[in-house]
Design a protein around this motif. Structure first.
Motif, mmCIF file in Angstrom:
data_model
loop_
_atom_site.group_PDB
_atom_site.id
_atom_site.type_symbol
_atom_site.label_atom_id
_atom_site.label_comp_id
_atom_site.label_asym_id
_atom_site.label_seq_id
_atom_site.Cartn_x
_atom_site.Cartn_y
_atom_site.Cartn_z
ATOM 1 N N GLU A 31 15.831 22.192 5.788
ATOM 2 C CA GLU A 31 15.822 20.817 5.287
ATOM 3 C C GLU A 31 14.759 20.630 4.194
ATOM 4 N N ARG A 34 16.117 22.124 0.980
ATOM 5 C CA ARG A 34 17.116 21.245 0.362
ATOM 6 C C ARG A 34 16.449 20.013 -0.249
ATOM 7 N N GLU B 75 6.521 18.936 6.171
ATOM 8 C CA GLU B 75 7.622 18.727 5.231
ATOM 9 C C GLU B 75 7.254 17.692 4.180
#
Lengths: 154, 225
Positions: A31, A34, B75
């Motif tokens: 993820e 991407r 992230e």
């Protein structure tokens, strides 16, 4: 494990290094790859804006004591050639000021796009709501100013 | 040294980091390819951008993870680093400085997140509690990540079957030979010799030789230490 690169001609050492190399790559979430790929399309939109670089971030300063204090607000300063943006990020939102003081338009963006906008008063001040954790940046548009700040993570 | 890194515009707190970019990323062919990628991405080539990510995102995560951030925070840090790079793609004069810039930027953002989350710093390794401007850790991260990438690139030159075998015999924690034998349908007795043979093949790959064999190219001093 700390293995010296000179040991690559030993099978056991090389096997450990190879395992580590495979793991390093496997540890990256698909993820995240991407998400980083997708932003490429956003680039040209802001090409005509001057970048305001992050000059000061109170969160980048040394941690005093053993427990960081998250209740304090976070102070940020971004700077371009002719304009400075100061922002105080707290639970209440993003309270900021443009220097030199002037009326203008501020947009707070998250990775997915614009999140909120506000007009500055005659002193250059503005208040914007705070988005959830993630990357943010500010776009400043005033009479003689077209700037966008570096991305930071909140 | 950071003067070489230019213009990827660094926040002022980076000034002391002085990452030895030019020393770390000395691989000639690699450097050439990296500059091609940066140029192509700067000109709008999505494939080149994707390749930059594939090559360097393991470094970003390796650095971020040292701060014991949550997966979501890792992230977010990664995404912030790529967003910031995107804005500075056109400013990069010395592409081989890119890994150093990525490592330092990741470090700074991870450190900031650590602080704003108010994490209990006793849970954080001592060396990462300090302000992120000691260059040693970043240089180690860079060296290790370069080495890892060379090994992965070398492995990619092998056959699928050889890769699968090497993945199984290098797993951490180690897999019992009986399990490897069952998975691959090969006798237990052949695993040891096959491992030796495939590791030798790995050493003969172009990526491996370019990275590890000093005599095949000019290493900057200290590269292998």
């Amino acid at each position: 494990m700390n293995i010296n690169s000179d040991d690559v001609f030993d099978d056991d050492s090389l096997a450990v290094m190879l395992g580590e190399a495979i793991e390093e790559s496997a540890a990256v979430p698909g993820e995240a790859v991407r998400a980083a790929q997708i932003i490429f399309g956003m680039r040209t939109i802001d090409a005509e804006f001057e970048i305001m670089t992050l000059l000061f971030d109170s969160s980048a300063e040394e941690i005093s004591g053993l427990r960081a204090d998250s209740s304090q607000s976070r102070l940020l300063t971004f700077q371009a050639a002719d304009v400075t943006l100061e922002v105080e990020l707290s639970d209440d939102g993003a309270l900021g000021q443009l220097f030199p003081p002037q009326r203008g338009h501020i947009t707070l963006s998250i990775a997915e796009g614009p999140f909120a906008t506000a007009d500055t008063d005659e002193l250059g001040r503005f208040l914007l709501p705070r988005p959830g954790p993630g990357p943010i940046r500010f776009t400043c548009q005033a009479a003689a100013v077209q700037t966008v700040t570096d991305w930071i993570v909140i | 040294m950071y003067l070489d890194c230019t213009v990827v515009i660094l926040r002022t707190t980076d000034a002391g980091a002085g990452v030895g970019c030019s020393e770390v990323d000395g691989q000639m062919s690699d450097t050439a390819a990296l500059s091609d990628l940066v140029e192509a991405a700067g000109a709008g080539d999505q494939k080149a951008w994707n390749e930059l990510i594939d090559r360097h995102i393991p470094l970003v995560f390796a650095v971020a993870r040292r701060y014991r951030l949550s997966d979501k925070d890792c992230e977010d840090v990664s995404q912030t680093v790529w967003l910031r790079l995107l804005e500075h793609l056109g400013d990069i004069r010395d592409p081989k400085a890119l890994p150093g810039w990525l490592a330092v930027t990741t470090r700074n953002e991870a450190f900031a997140v650590l602080k704003i989350r108010g994490r209990n710093l006793n849970a954080i390794p001592l060396e990462t509690r300090e302000r992120p401007d000691d260059k040693v850790d970043v240089e180690n991260d860079l060296l290790r990540s370069e080495r890892n990438r060379a090994l992965r690139d070398g492995m990619a030159e092998l056959t699928e079957q050889q890769q699968e075998f090497l993945r199984l015999v290098t797993a951490d924690p180690p897999l019992p030979y009986a399990e490897i034998s069952r998975t691959l349908g090969i006798p237990i007795g052949s695993i040891g010799p096959t491992r030796a043979r495939y590791l030798a093949k790995l050493r003969s790959t172009t990526a491996f030789r370019e990275y590890f064999l000093a005599e095949e190219r000019d290493y900057p001093a200290g590269r292998r230490s």
